[in-house]
Design a protein around this motif. Structure first.
Motif, PDB file in Angstrom:
ATOM      1  N   ASP A  27      -3.338  -1.901   9.589  1.00 59.39           N
ATOM      2  CA  ASP A  27      -4.067  -2.318   8.387  1.00 59.39           C
ATOM      3  C   ASP A  27      -4.377  -3.812   8.462  1.00 59.39           C
ATOM      4  N   SER A  30      -7.006  -4.987  10.722  1.00 57.24           N
ATOM      5  CA  SER A  30      -8.368  -4.663  10.288  1.00 57.24           C
ATOM      6  C   SER A  30      -8.866  -5.557   9.156  1.00 57.24           C
ATOM      7  N   ARG A  59     -11.488  -2.706  -1.893  1.00 52.57           N
ATOM      8  CA  ARG A  59     -10.371  -1.823  -1.534  1.00 52.57           C
ATOM      9  C   ARG A  59     -10.269  -1.672  -0.014  1.00 52.57           C
ATOM     10  N   ASP A  60      -9.023  -1.560   0.478  1.00 56.11           N
ATOM     11  CA  ASP A  60      -8.827  -1.195   1.879  1.00 56.11           C
ATOM     12  C   ASP A  60      -8.757   0.319   1.991  1.00 56.11           C
ATOM     13  N   ARG A  61      -8.390   0.841   3.153  1.00 61.79           N
ATOM     14  CA  ARG A  61      -8.438   2.290   3.342  1.00 61.79           C
ATOM     15  C   ARG A  61      -7.361   3.030   2.553  1.00 61.79           C
ATOM     16  N   SER A  62      -6.386   2.299   2.037  1.00 62.39           N
ATOM     17  CA  SER A  62      -5.379   2.901   1.155  1.00 62.39           C
ATOM     18  C   SER A  62      -5.611   2.504  -0.297  1.00 62.39           C
ATOM     19  N   GLN A  63      -6.824   2.052  -0.575  1.00 56.05           N
ATOM     20  CA  GLN A  63      -7.232   1.690  -1.930  1.00 56.05           C
ATOM     21  C   GLN A  63      -6.459   0.496  -2.485  1.00 56.05           C
ATOM     22  N   ASN A  94      -3.686   3.893  -3.760  1.00 56.43           N
ATOM     23  CA  ASN A  94      -3.813   5.348  -3.630  1.00 56.43           C
ATOM     24  C   ASN A  94      -2.526   6.110  -3.934  1.00 56.43           C
TER      25      ASN A  94
END
Length: 221
Positions: A27, A30, A59-63, A94
């Motif tokens: 994470d 990125s 938001r990142d990929r886990s919100q 998330n």
């Protein structure tokens, strides 16, 4: 037998819960923009990006928002800069955690107080258990955090979807040691309702008696 089975199921469910998860190494690798600045605690970069029109609640990929990232990294100044820039301090990632509950689980009293000062509501429903930051802190015996949340107006008697209050969690999920004893004392002194039982009607006092937690029993009587 039924009561034991239900309690065992609830404890097992709580222990295996999908917990809040800090950003992983992948994470972090990125991250760019506000997420990276929040992770690094770079206040000047946060202010520059916000002034340039960056989305403060991206938001990142886990919100997770940048505010969540600053919370996980315990960067108080970065969190303040984000809040001053308009960040939503009640955003949920998330797994339904806010900054306040992240700080409560991390046993970070200063960040707990700051999050509330910046607008994170102490009565917000968080986690897959429909709990609160106070319940999470009581579960873990983080008594300094519990005291800050109580002072900040956290609801003492909220019942989560396991049918447990903060007081019940401090007994049922605690180890009966000094940290959980202090937690129970703070909650009782603040006026937590000792009569609220679990889904089987078992009170905090009854749970303490069954576990042999003598000091808790004295507090709860």
């Amino acid at each position: 037998m039924r009561r034991f089975s239900l309690l065992a199921l609830a404890i097992g469910t709580a222990g295996s819960a999908i917990a809040q998860t800090a950003p992983s190494a992948s994470d972090i690798a990125s991250y760019a923009g506000l997420h990276l600045a929040a992770h690094e605690g770079d206040v000047d970069e946060i202010n520059r990006l916000i002034a340039a029109g960056a989305d403060v609640d991206i938001r990142d990929r886990s919100q997770r928002t940048p505010a969540h990232i600053a919370g996980f990294a315990s960067h108080d100044d970065a969190l303040t800069a984000l809040a001053n820039g308009g960040a939503d301090m009640n955003a949920l990632e998330n797994r339904a955690y806010d900054v306040l509950t992240i700080a409560a689980v991390a046993d970070d009293p200063e960040l707990v107080s700051l999050a509330m000062e910046l607008g994170n509501a102490p009565d917000q429903i968080t986690s897959v258990y429909d709990g609160t930051a106070l319940i999470a802190a009581a579960h873990l015996g983080h008594h300094d955090v519990v005291a800050r949340l109580v002072e900040g107006g956290a609801p003492l008697d909220h019942v989560n979807n396991l049918a447990w209050t903060a007081l019940i969690e401090a007994v049922v999920l605690g180890d009966g040691g000094p940290d959980h004893i202090k937690t129970v004392q703070i909650l009782v002194d603040a006026g937590a309702d000792k009569s609220i039982g679990d889904s089987d009607g078992i009170s905090p006092l009854q749970h303490a008696i069954s576990r042999g937690y003598a000091e808790m029993v004295e507090i709860l009587k």
